[in-house]
Scaffold this motif. Structure first.
Motif, PDB file in Angstrom:
ATOM      1  N   LYS A   1      -4.428  -7.422   0.658  1.00 40.73           N
ATOM      2  CA  LYS A   1      -4.416  -8.609   0.083  1.00 40.73           C
ATOM      3  C   LYS A   1      -3.282  -8.938  -0.770  1.00 40.73           C
ATOM      4  O   LYS A   1      -2.738  -7.814  -1.242  1.00 40.73           O
ATOM      5  CB  LYS A   1      -5.812  -8.904  -0.667  1.00 40.73           C
ATOM      6  CG  LYS A   1      -6.064 -10.445  -1.146  1.00 40.73           C
ATOM      7  CD  LYS A   1      -7.115 -10.514  -1.887  1.00 40.73           C
ATOM      8  CE  LYS A   1      -7.282 -12.213  -2.464  1.00 40.73           C
ATOM      9  NZ  LYS A   1      -8.319 -12.405  -3.127  1.00 40.73           N
ATOM     10  N   SER A   2      -2.410  -9.937  -0.511  1.00 40.24           N
ATOM     11  CA  SER A   2      -1.375 -10.288  -1.038  1.00 40.24           C
ATOM     12  C   SER A   2      -1.492 -10.156  -2.421  1.00 40.24           C
ATOM     13  O   SER A   2      -2.404 -10.726  -3.212  1.00 40.24           O
ATOM     14  CB  SER A   2      -0.866 -11.825  -0.915  1.00 40.24           C
ATOM     15  OG  SER A   2      -0.485 -11.842   0.327  1.00 40.24           O
ATOM     16  N   GLY A   3      -0.633  -9.015  -3.074  1.00 44.95           N
ATOM     17  CA  GLY A   3      -0.561  -8.910  -4.604  1.00 44.95           C
ATOM     18  C   GLY A   3      -1.001  -7.748  -4.992  1.00 44.95           C
ATOM     19  O   GLY A   3      -1.020  -7.235  -6.164  1.00 44.95           O
TER      20      GLY A   3
ATOM     21  N   PHE B   1     -10.440  -7.351  -0.097  1.00 42.08           N
ATOM     22  CA  PHE B   1     -10.751  -8.575   0.827  1.00 42.08           C
ATOM     23  C   PHE B   1     -11.874  -8.101   1.773  1.00 42.08           C
ATOM     24  O   PHE B   1     -12.000  -6.895   1.983  1.00 42.08           O
ATOM     25  CB  PHE B   1      -9.413  -9.001   1.514  1.00 42.08           C
ATOM     26  CG  PHE B   1      -8.872  -7.896   2.344  1.00 42.08           C
ATOM     27  CD1 PHE B   1      -9.053  -7.772   3.776  1.00 42.08           C
ATOM     28  CD2 PHE B   1      -8.030  -6.747   1.798  1.00 42.08           C
ATOM     29  CE1 PHE B   1      -8.408  -6.670   4.658  1.00 42.08           C
ATOM     30  CE2 PHE B   1      -7.360  -5.787   2.636  1.00 42.08           C
ATOM     31  CZ  PHE B   1      -7.756  -5.929   3.789  1.00 42.08           C
ATOM     32  N   ALA B   2     -12.266  -8.941   2.092  1.00 40.20           N
ATOM     33  CA  ALA B   2     -13.318  -8.580   3.726  1.00 40.20           C
ATOM     34  C   ALA B   2     -12.435  -8.699   4.672  1.00 40.20           C
ATOM     35  O   ALA B   2     -11.867  -9.551   4.947  1.00 40.20           O
ATOM     36  CB  ALA B   2     -14.530  -9.776   3.593  1.00 40.20           C
TER      37      ALA B   2
ATOM     38  N   GLU C   1     -12.507 -10.901  11.410  1.00 38.65           N
ATOM     39  CA  GLU C   1     -12.581 -10.551  12.852  1.00 38.65           C
ATOM     40  C   GLU C   1     -10.990 -10.485  13.528  1.00 38.65           C
ATOM     41  O   GLU C   1     -11.005  -9.696  14.330  1.00 38.65           O
ATOM     42  CB  GLU C   1     -13.579 -11.429  13.676  1.00 38.65           C
ATOM     43  CG  GLU C   1     -15.063 -10.976  13.314  1.00 38.65           C
ATOM     44  CD  GLU C   1     -16.097 -11.943  13.906  1.00 38.65           C
ATOM     45  OE1 GLU C   1     -15.498 -12.487  15.141  1.00 38.65           O
ATOM     46  OE2 GLU C   1     -17.254 -11.645  13.917  1.00 38.65           O
ATOM     47  N   ASN C   2     -10.277 -11.722  12.926  1.00 36.16           N
ATOM     48  CA  ASN C   2      -9.062 -11.569  13.729  1.00 36.16           C
ATOM     49  C   ASN C   2      -8.270 -10.484  13.297  1.00 36.16           C
ATOM     50  O   ASN C   2      -7.216 -10.132  14.359  1.00 36.16           O
ATOM     51  CB  ASN C   2      -8.310 -13.043  13.192  1.00 36.16           C
ATOM     52  CG  ASN C   2      -7.906 -13.006  11.803  1.00 36.16           C
ATOM     53  OD1 ASN C   2      -8.674 -12.278  10.891  1.00 36.16           O
ATOM     54  ND2 ASN C   2      -6.765 -13.581  11.544  1.00 36.16           N
ATOM     55  N   ILE C   3      -8.226  -9.923  12.257  1.00 41.03           N
ATOM     56  CA  ILE C   3      -7.482  -8.848  11.697  1.00 41.03           C
ATOM     57  C   ILE C   3      -7.739  -7.651  12.905  1.00 41.03           C
ATOM     58  O   ILE C   3      -6.798  -6.643  13.788  1.00 41.03           O
ATOM     59  CB  ILE C   3      -7.590  -8.099  10.460  1.00 41.03           C
ATOM     60  CG1 ILE C   3      -6.970  -8.982   9.565  1.00 41.03           C
ATOM     61  CG2 ILE C   3      -7.117  -6.989  10.145  1.00 41.03           C
ATOM     62  CD1 ILE C   3      -6.956  -8.816   8.295  1.00 41.03           C
TER      63      ILE C   3
ATOM     64  N   ASP D   1      -0.145 -16.228   4.515  1.00 36.75           N
ATOM     65  CA  ASP D   1       0.301 -15.522   3.136  1.00 36.75           C
ATOM     66  C   ASP D   1      -0.919 -14.642   2.569  1.00 36.75           C
ATOM     67  O   ASP D   1      -0.470 -14.196   1.327  1.00 36.75           O
ATOM     68  CB  ASP D   1       1.021 -16.605   2.368  1.00 36.75           C
ATOM     69  CG  ASP D   1       2.253 -16.914   2.997  1.00 36.75           C
ATOM     70  OD1 ASP D   1       2.698 -16.364   3.874  1.00 36.75           O
ATOM     71  OD2 ASP D   1       2.432 -18.307   2.758  1.00 36.75           O
ATOM     72  N   GLU D   2      -2.176 -14.754   2.922  1.00 42.24           N
ATOM     73  CA  GLU D   2      -3.123 -14.133   2.297  1.00 42.24           C
ATOM     74  C   GLU D   2      -2.982 -12.603   2.277  1.00 42.24           C
ATOM     75  O   GLU D   2      -3.702 -12.023   1.346  1.00 42.24           O
ATOM     76  CB  GLU D   2      -4.349 -14.451   3.012  1.00 42.24           C
ATOM     77  CG  GLU D   2      -5.862 -14.157   2.051  1.00 42.24           C
ATOM     78  CD  GLU D   2      -6.990 -14.487   2.727  1.00 42.24           C
ATOM     79  OE1 GLU D   2      -8.066 -14.392   2.191  1.00 42.24           O
ATOM     80  OE2 GLU D   2      -6.990 -15.452   3.816  1.00 42.24           O
TER      81      GLU D   2
END
Length: 405
Positions: free
Chosen positions: A61-63, A74-75, A78-80, A241-242
């Motif tokens: 996750k960003s940061g 982060f969870a 599905e797209n990842i 950007d997430e």
């Protein structure tokens, strides 16, 4: 015709030719061993630090990398997984949960690094199962853990003992649990031996109160050369950007700097070696030119063009140089192949130094083709540079003086 003449001229003085071939072959052998050991050491460092821990790339996750907190988990959408599963460059995807907790047994306690893993996928990347020294490997969603040998020694625990874990979970909740010691592992990274505790992924998520969340998704690749292209592809597919995608070079710049610094020092040693080789080759070429002064004078006197004589002389030097390279490769390749598949273990004080740097105490050797192509290229350049003298000698040749000599 020129090749045939050059070959015959080389073997007119067999003793000199054999000495020259042996000197070049020895230099190639020594340089190949040195470079092979360097590249093998780098591969070992990368394997221990990259394959064993970070992976070749990670999605966070960003940061998260700036503030490694469970709150930045982060969870996995599905797209990842769809984007990564369809990419042939990816050899594996390993979800992890990483944080710290206090581990206690009896009257002893110590801060430990908790790593939640998918046991099967983790083993594909790190071969963690081979690191077991006692007990059994984690099987799945069980109330058990594996721990580093150094941490087990400090707490004085053995297989079957129960450890109490106390820490801070997701969004500041209390994290408390008791887990059986199922296995003890020993890794090449000292920090892991002294601090690491492995829990099944679902068990770690429950302990930290972060159902279905992960802190990172490590990525393993078959070809590191495609890593930057893979990173760009993932960023393009995610289109958000997430998340942030980082390669191991970005996550461990100190390792990159260490390798680059050592590589430069190794190149300096090889440079000095080839200067010595160059003087030896020049001595041989000088003798060849001086000994054949009378021959050159006769050839020019009967009408042979100087340009053809220069070309023939240069061809002889190149053939002699590459003969030495070929002999050196023939000698070094079997030895390096044996050493590549049978690394030399390091013991004693040197082994401790290796462990402090997070490197497995073994001496690895590489059989990368670049090792041998480098030697051929360097010898070719040397022979062409040193061949300037015989060419210049023929160019300045005075026929009458040469015949009288």
């Amino acid at each position: 015709m020129y090749l045939k003449l050059a070959w015959r001229n080389i073997w007119r003085n067999k003793r000199r030719t054999l000495i020259t071939l042996a000197s070049i072959a020895f230099a190639v052998f020594f340089a190949s061993i040195t470079q092979s050991m360097q590249l093998g050491t780098y591969a070992n460092m990368i394997s221990n630090s990259v394959r064993f821990y970070t992976g070749y790339a990670q999605i966070h996750k960003s940061g998260y990398w700036e503030e490694k907190s469970l709150d930045n988990s982060f969870a996995l959408p599905e797209n990842i997984t769809e984007v990564l599963a369809g990419n042939k460059s990816i050899a594996g995807m390993i979800p992890r949960v990483e944080s710290f907790s206090l581990v206690a047994y009896g009257e002893k306690a110590k801060a430990a690094m908790l790593i939640g893993i998918d046991p099967m996928k983790e083993n594909e990347l790190t071969s963690l199962k081979k690191r077991l020294t006692k007990g059994q490997y984690l099987a799945g969603n069980e109330n058990s853990l594996m721990m580093g040998q150094g941490l087990a020694d400090y707490l004085n625990v053995s297989i079957g003992d129960t450890l109490a874990l106390i820490g801070q979970g997701y969004h500041g909740i209390n994290a408390v649990g008791k887990y059986h010691v199922k296995g003890i592992i020993e890794t090449p990274i000292a920090a892991f031996n002294d601090q690491a505790i492995y829990l099944p992924l679902a068990t770690a998520q429950f302990y930290f109160g972060m159902e279905d969340q992960v802190t990172s998704l490590a990525i393993n690749v078959d070809d590191e050369a495609k890593l930057e292209r893979l990173k760009a592809h993932i960023n393009n597919q995610l289109g958000s950007d997430e998340y942030e995608v980082m390669t191991w070079r970005e996550m461990m710049p100190e390792l990159v700097q260490q390798i680059e610094l050592d590589y430069v020092s190794g190149r300096i040693i090889l440079f000095i070696l080839y200067i010595i080789i160059g003087f030896g080759m020049f001595g041989t070429f000088l003798m060849m030119a001086k000994e054949r002064t009378y021959e050159f004078g006769i050839l020019v006197a009967i009408g042979m063009r100087r340009m053809r004589l220069k070309l023939l002389s240069l061809l002889e030097l190149v053939m002699l140089s590459f003969g030495g390279v070929l002999l050196g490769v023939i000698i070094s390749l079997p030895i390096l192949t044996i050493l590549h598949f049978n690394p030399i273990p390091i013991s004693g004080e040197y082994a401790e130094v290796y462990k402090k740097f997070g490197i497995e105490p073994v001496l690895n050797f590489s059989i990368s083709p670049v090792i041998f192509t480098d030697q051929a290229t360097i010898i070719l350049v040397l022979s062409l540079l040193l061949g300037i003298y015989p060419v210049w000698h023929i160019h300045r040749l005075r026929v009458v003086e040469a015949i009288r000599s």
